[in-house]
Motif scaffolding. Sequence first.
Motif, short mmCIF file in Angstrom:
data_model
loop_
_atom_site.label_atom_id
_atom_site.label_comp_id
_atom_site.label_asym_id
_atom_site.label_seq_id
_atom_site.Cartn_x
_atom_site.Cartn_y
_atom_site.Cartn_z
N LEU A 142 47.59 45.73 34.25
CA LEU A 142 46.67 44.68 33.83
C LEU A 142 46.08 43.93 35.01
O LEU A 142 44.90 43.59 35.02
CB LEU A 142 47.39 43.70 32.87
N GLU A 143 46.89 43.72 36.04
CA GLU A 143 46.40 43.07 37.26
C GLU A 143 45.31 43.93 37.91
O GLU A 143 44.29 43.41 38.37
CB GLU A 143 47.55 42.82 38.21
N ALA A 144 45.52 45.23 37.94
CA ALA A 144 44.52 46.14 38.51
C ALA A 144 43.22 46.10 37.68
O ALA A 144 42.12 46.12 38.25
CB ALA A 144 45.06 47.57 38.57
N LEU A 145 43.36 46.03 36.37
CA LEU A 145 42.17 45.95 35.51
C LEU A 145 41.43 44.63 35.70
O LEU A 145 40.20 44.61 35.66
CB LEU A 145 42.56 46.11 34.03
N GLU A 146 42.18 43.54 35.91
CA GLU A 146 41.54 42.25 36.20
C GLU A 146 40.71 42.36 37.47
O GLU A 146 39.61 41.86 37.54
CB GLU A 146 42.58 41.15 36.37
N GLY A 147 41.26 43.02 38.49
CA GLY A 147 40.54 43.22 39.75
C GLY A 147 39.29 44.05 39.53
O GLY A 147 38.23 43.76 40.10
N ASP A 148 39.40 45.09 38.70
CA ASP A 148 38.23 45.92 38.38
C ASP A 148 37.16 45.11 37.67
O ASP A 148 35.97 45.25 37.93
CB ASP A 148 38.64 47.11 37.48
N ALA A 149 37.58 44.24 36.75
CA ALA A 149 36.63 43.44 35.96
C ALA A 149 35.88 42.45 36.84
O ALA A 149 34.69 42.22 36.65
CB ALA A 149 37.34 42.71 34.83
N THR A 150 36.56 41.87 37.84
CA THR A 150 35.90 40.91 38.70
C THR A 150 35.03 41.59 39.73
O THR A 150 34.14 40.98 40.30
CB THR A 150 36.92 39.99 39.41
N ALA A 151 35.25 42.89 39.95
CA ALA A 151 34.43 43.62 40.91
C ALA A 151 33.09 44.03 40.32
O ALA A 151 32.16 44.35 41.04
CB ALA A 151 35.18 44.87 41.40
#
Length: 152
Positions: A142-151
Amino acid sequence: MTRTAQQLFGAAAVASFKLNGQFLTIAEELAKPSGITVAWWQVLGAILHEPLPVAGIAREMGITRQSVQRIADVLAGKGFVEYRPNPAHRRAKLVAITEAGHDAVRAIDPQHAAMAERLVAQLGTAELTRVVDALTTLSAALEALEGDATAD
């Protein structure tokens, strides 16, 4: 029955919301005799081993910087933490646990250990280890997906 990705995601969210509530209820009972709240315990736990800036505590605990700042200010007023200069950032002071803060956390240890033993007796060490590993993996994903979403 095969569940869709959306159903699995929803089920994981509902299970984690329930689990969070269960942990908070147990933590309130554990913390009560020491005279601290779960929120205070959460912040103190984040800095047990090293001082951190408010933003670092917020990242570690998954809560907002504003919440951490309010709690840290209360804890400082009660002598459980102190603010120290931060060599890496002039304005973002480090929050450091004091001996009184350590004493408050140590006061929880006997009840905490007893609850841990009860949980291990219920699940077994191997199963609890598997659950912790799965939760850690889910959190990292989920942390990785959060990073993807902000990118984006």
